[in-house]
Design a protein around this motif. Structure first.
Motif, PDB file in Angstrom:
ATOM      1  N   GLN A 194       0.828  -1.205   0.000  1.00 32.76           N
ATOM      2  CA  GLN A 194       0.000   0.000   0.000  1.00 32.76           C
ATOM      3  C   GLN A 194       0.863   1.256   0.000  1.00 32.76           C
ATOM      4  N   ILE A 195       1.974   1.200   0.719  1.00 29.55           N
ATOM      5  CA  ILE A 195       2.872   2.358   0.756  1.00 29.55           C
ATOM      6  C   ILE A 195       3.477   2.607  -0.625  1.00 29.55           C
ATOM      7  N   MET A 196       3.842   1.526  -1.331  1.00 35.96           N
ATOM      8  CA  MET A 196       4.414   1.639  -2.672  1.00 35.96           C
ATOM      9  C   MET A 196       3.862   0.521  -3.553  1.00 35.96           C
ATOM     10  N   PRO A 197       2.751   0.777  -4.274  1.00 35.99           N
ATOM     11  CA  PRO A 197       2.133  -0.258  -5.112  1.00 35.99           C
ATOM     12  C   PRO A 197       3.068  -0.791  -6.184  1.00 35.99           C
ATOM     13  N   LYS A 198       2.782  -2.006  -6.612  1.00 40.34           N
ATOM     14  CA  LYS A 198       3.673  -2.755  -7.494  1.00 40.34           C
ATOM     15  C   LYS A 198       3.952  -2.063  -8.821  1.00 40.34           C
ATOM     16  N   GLN A 199       2.992  -1.286  -9.356  1.00 37.51           N
ATOM     17  CA  GLN A 199       3.189  -0.680 -10.668  1.00 37.51           C
ATOM     18  C   GLN A 199       4.290   0.379 -10.689  1.00 37.51           C
ATOM     19  N   PHE A 200       4.751   0.778  -9.503  1.00 38.22           N
ATOM     20  CA  PHE A 200       5.815   1.773  -9.428  1.00 38.22           C
ATOM     21  C   PHE A 200       7.187   1.141  -9.201  1.00 38.22           C
ATOM     22  N   LEU A 201       7.266  -0.184  -9.345  1.00 36.97           N
ATOM     23  CA  LEU A 201       8.534  -0.883  -9.117  1.00 36.97           C
ATOM     24  C   LEU A 201       9.235  -1.243 -10.423  1.00 36.97           C
ATOM     25  N   ARG A 202       8.779  -0.692 -11.530  1.00 38.40           N
ATOM     26  CA  ARG A 202       9.300  -1.106 -12.831  1.00 38.40           C
ATOM     27  C   ARG A 202      10.615  -0.434 -13.200  1.00 38.40           C
TER      28      ARG A 202
ATOM     29  N   LYS B  39      16.057   4.590  -8.470  1.00 38.38           N
ATOM     30  CA  LYS B  39      15.171   4.985  -7.375  1.00 38.38           C
ATOM     31  C   LYS B  39      14.326   6.212  -7.712  1.00 38.38           C
ATOM     32  N   SER B  40      14.496   6.802  -8.877  1.00 36.65           N
ATOM     33  CA  SER B  40      13.861   8.076  -9.181  1.00 36.65           C
ATOM     34  C   SER B  40      12.353   7.941  -9.395  1.00 36.65           C
ATOM     35  N   GLY B  41      11.626   9.017  -9.067  1.00 36.10           N
ATOM     36  CA  GLY B  41      10.203   9.086  -9.351  1.00 36.10           C
ATOM     37  C   GLY B  41       9.295   8.297  -8.443  1.00 36.10           C
ATOM     38  N   LEU B  42       9.827   7.754  -7.364  1.00 37.56           N
ATOM     39  CA  LEU B  42       9.002   6.920  -6.492  1.00 37.56           C
ATOM     40  C   LEU B  42       8.037   7.730  -5.629  1.00 37.56           C
ATOM     41  N   ASP B  43       8.271   9.024  -5.513  1.00 38.01           N
ATOM     42  CA  ASP B  43       7.352   9.851  -4.739  1.00 38.01           C
ATOM     43  C   ASP B  43       5.947   9.829  -5.333  1.00 38.01           C
ATOM     44  N   ARG B  44       5.831   9.608  -6.644  1.00 37.39           N
ATOM     45  CA  ARG B  44       4.526   9.533  -7.299  1.00 37.39           C
ATOM     46  C   ARG B  44       3.684   8.369  -6.771  1.00 37.39           C
ATOM     47  N   GLY B  45       4.355   7.297  -6.383  1.00 35.02           N
ATOM     48  CA  GLY B  45       3.631   6.096  -5.988  1.00 35.02           C
ATOM     49  C   GLY B  45       3.283   6.001  -4.528  1.00 35.02           C
ATOM     50  N   VAL B  46       3.813   6.875  -3.698  1.00 34.60           N
ATOM     51  CA  VAL B  46       3.593   6.764  -2.250  1.00 34.60           C
ATOM     52  C   VAL B  46       2.106   6.808  -1.912  1.00 34.60           C
TER      53      VAL B  46
END
Length: 212
Positions: free
Chosen positions: A23-31, A35-42
């Protein structure tokens, strides 16, 4: 990691027990491969609806919590999978500390190793902090890493860190950096080791020579 003795600023309450790393970081943001751009998925599914529009009632979408640096969470925060992306994303989002009664064990270690401070206090303390930060006029908190003390507008509590983890935050070091701080001692140990057992130093080369 950032070298700092105090983490202070806007705090937001997220009273959801067992909030897992999926829930903190959904799977679609692990592609991605970095490490960049992960703030979008939080907390994406909590922050946005099915059409990708921000949920107006979610705390981190409210203007008064836009600069949130501290989360006041519920028990077992960060349970579930071991994805380190959850920690990376929270940091990129601007979160520097999470306060909760308990954490998922792997999440806790990942947080410590990346400079996200996990603060464990009692449920009573969390309830007091939550009441403060839910009011926009009292939504600031301060965490003193040197004194191991966390404070809101009306409440203060102590927390514990191991001596090693506390020093890592004060010095702005991750585990590798903390190890390299002992580089001279490591070099000296290596020197003494080979001096006492010189035959071990070339054992691999000797084995390769024999099997050719």
């Amino acid at each position: 990691m950032i070298k700092e003795t105090t983490i202070a600023g806007v705090a937001a309450a997220l009273p959801i027990a067992n909030l897992d790393t999926d829930q903190i970081m959904p799977k679609q943001f692990l592609r991605g491969i970095d490490k960049s751009g992960l703030d979008r998925g939080v907390l994406y599914d909590l922050r946005f609806d099915g059409e990708g529009e921000p949920r107006r009632d979610f705390v981190l979408n409210r203007a008064q919590y836009a600069a949130c640096r501290i989360l006041v969470a519920a028990e077992n925060f960060g349970c579930g999978s071991s994805r380190e992306h959850a920690v990376w994303g929270l940091l990129q989002f601007g979160i520097r500390a999470v306060i909760a009664p308990s954490f998922g064990e792997i999440f806790y270690s990942n947080a410590m190793n990346n400079g996200l401070l996990p603060v464990v206090v009692s449920q009573t303390d969390v309830d007091r902090f939550t009441r403060d930060v839910e009011a926009p006029e009292t939504n600031s908190m301060s965490i003193d890493i040197q004194r191991l003390q966390v404070s809101s507008a009306t409440h203060t509590a102590r927390f514990n860190l191991s001596a090693r983890h506390r020093q890592m935050f004060l010095d702005g070091l991750d585990l590798i950096g903390a190890s390299l701080a002992h580089a001279n001692a490591i070099t000296e140990f290596e020197r003494r080791h080979w001096e006492r057992q010189p035959w071990l130093q070339s054992v691999a080369a000797m084995v390769r020579a024999r099997v050719r």
